[in-house]
Structure formats: C-alpha cells, structure tokens
Design a protein around this motif. Structure first.
Motif, short mmCIF file in Angstrom:
data_model
loop_
_atom_site.label_atom_id
_atom_site.label_comp_id
_atom_site.label_asym_id
_atom_site.label_seq_id
_atom_site.Cartn_x
_atom_site.Cartn_y
_atom_site.Cartn_z
N ILE A 97 75.44 145.01 23.54
CA ILE A 97 76.14 143.73 23.71
C ILE A 97 75.52 142.58 22.92
N ILE A 98 74.44 142.86 22.21
CA ILE A 98 73.76 141.81 21.43
C ILE A 98 74.14 141.96 19.95
N PRO A 99 74.88 141.00 19.40
CA PRO A 99 75.22 141.06 17.96
C PRO A 99 73.95 140.95 17.10
N ARG A 100 73.88 141.73 16.05
CA ARG A 100 72.71 141.68 15.15
C ARG A 100 72.72 140.42 14.29
N THR A 101 73.92 139.92 13.99
CA THR A 101 74.02 138.68 13.21
C THR A 101 74.93 137.69 13.95
N GLU A 102 74.76 136.43 13.67
CA GLU A 102 75.55 135.40 14.34
C GLU A 102 77.04 135.51 13.99
N THR A 103 77.35 135.95 12.79
CA THR A 103 78.75 136.07 12.39
C THR A 103 79.49 137.15 13.18
N GLU A 104 78.77 138.07 13.80
CA GLU A 104 79.40 139.12 14.59
C GLU A 104 79.73 138.69 16.02
N VAL A 105 79.29 137.52 16.45
CA VAL A 105 79.50 137.07 17.82
C VAL A 105 80.99 137.07 18.18
N ASP A 106 81.85 136.59 17.28
CA ASP A 106 83.29 136.56 17.55
C ASP A 106 83.84 137.96 17.81
N LEU A 107 83.39 138.94 17.04
CA LEU A 107 83.84 140.32 17.23
C LEU A 107 83.39 140.87 18.57
N PHE A 108 82.19 140.54 18.98
CA PHE A 108 81.66 140.99 20.26
C PHE A 108 82.41 140.34 21.42
N GLU A 109 82.82 139.07 21.23
CA GLU A 109 83.60 138.39 22.28
C GLU A 109 84.91 139.14 22.54
N ILE A 110 85.53 139.61 21.48
CA ILE A 110 86.79 140.35 21.61
C ILE A 110 86.54 141.73 22.22
N ALA A 111 85.50 142.41 21.72
CA ALA A 111 85.22 143.77 22.18
C ALA A 111 84.82 143.82 23.66
N TYR A 112 84.10 142.83 24.15
CA TYR A 112 83.61 142.83 25.52
C TYR A 112 84.29 141.79 26.40
N LYS A 113 85.53 141.45 26.05
CA LYS A 113 86.29 140.47 26.83
C LYS A 113 86.37 140.91 28.29
#
Length: 178
Positions: free
Chosen positions: A46-62
């Motif tokens: 659940i921890i994005p490796r880069t800050e730019t991936e945060v949006d993708l993680f928000e969608i994936a773990y909604k």
C-alpha cells in the motif's frame, strides 16, 4: 521538494505518515493504530515507491486505504522567498544562489514593506508589485536582481515605480497603493 502523506488503513484505523523527497520514497512513520507482524509483511503493497504513484494507489485501494497529502501553511517569509525565486529564475534564466545574508536582506525587506503596507498581505502585494514592475526601473537596477542589492536600494526602486504612476494590487484587505 519534500512532501508528506497521511495513509489511513480503514479496517484497522491505522495511520501512517509517508515522506517523499524529489518524488522518491524517503521515510515511513507509524502514527497510531494497530500494526502487527502480519500487517508489516503486507505493508509494502500500500506504500507507493514514488510520489507520482499516489494517485494510482488511491484508485487501486479505494474504500480500503485513504491517502491524503499533508498541506503545510506557508509563512510570510517563505511566500516572499517563493515570489523572489520565481522572479529571479524568470528574469535571469538561472536558479538563485541563496545565502544567509540574502535571508537577512529579505527579512529587512519584509519588515519595511509591512511598515508601509500596514499588514502582511499588503506587504506581500507590494512585493509582487515591485517584482512585476522590475522591467520598468532603470537598467542599472534591472541588472542587479540580488536581494542584498534590492534591500539596499529599496527606497530608490519604490520611488522609481511610484514615479511611473500609481500602482494598485488587490489584497485581502482591499487594495494597496504604491
């Protein structure tokens, strides 16, 4: 640039703070909530490796994990400094070299502009006017964009800008006149 995010695992009400610097993961802090060995083994998912991936993680773990950026309010000093950095880079095409003496000069400029402006917001508005009118001052001043120089010649620069006519900038408490 350093940014912080709060990550909340909804099911266990666990809160984590993640720090990114220059888009790269730097630090993870456990703020509160349950964190057992089984969760530690899965935490990397659940921890994005880069800050730019945060949006993708928000969608994936909604609906399972909340990601929220921690916004820090800028001080008056940092607002003045940000304006000057943008001005300097736009005007010279180079990033500025900033020293302790520049910081002292900027503090002196802030103090003076608060005196003549009346409030912090009006002082910031005056600073923006000065920087936006920079191409209209005498060429000698235009060639000296250093904060130490601006501080030492602030009276002359303000007088030159005022000689060109009244300048107005709207602030939160009305307008500012130079």
């Amino acid at each position: 640039m350093t940014n912080h995010y709060n990550i909340e695992i909804i099911e266990t009400n666990t809160h984590l703070k993640v720090t990114y610097r220059d888009d790269k993961f730097r630090k993870l802090e456990h703020l509160r909530g349950k964190l057992d060995s089984a969760m530690l083994k899965q935490l990397g998912r659940i921890i994005p490796r880069t800050e730019t991936e945060v949006d993708l993680f928000e969608i994936a773990y909604k609906d399972k994990v909340n990601y929220s950026k921690i916004e820090k309010e800028q001080t008056l000093y940092s607002q003045f400094l940000s304006e000057w950095y943008r001005f300097f880079e736009r005007y010279t095409g180079l990033p500025p070299k900033f020293t302790g003496m520049d910081g002292k000069s900027l503090k002196s400029i802030i103090t003076y502009l608060k005196q003549i402006g009346g409030s912090e917001q009006q002082a910031l508005a005056l600073w923006k006017i000065i920087l936006s009118k920079w191409p209209t001052v005498k060429q000698f001043h235009q060639d000296n964009t250093d904060l130490k120089y601006i501080n030492s010649k602030l009276n002359i620069i303000l007088h030159e800008i005022k000689q060109q006519g009244n300048t107005y900038a709207s602030g939160t408490n009305g307008s500012v006149e130079l």
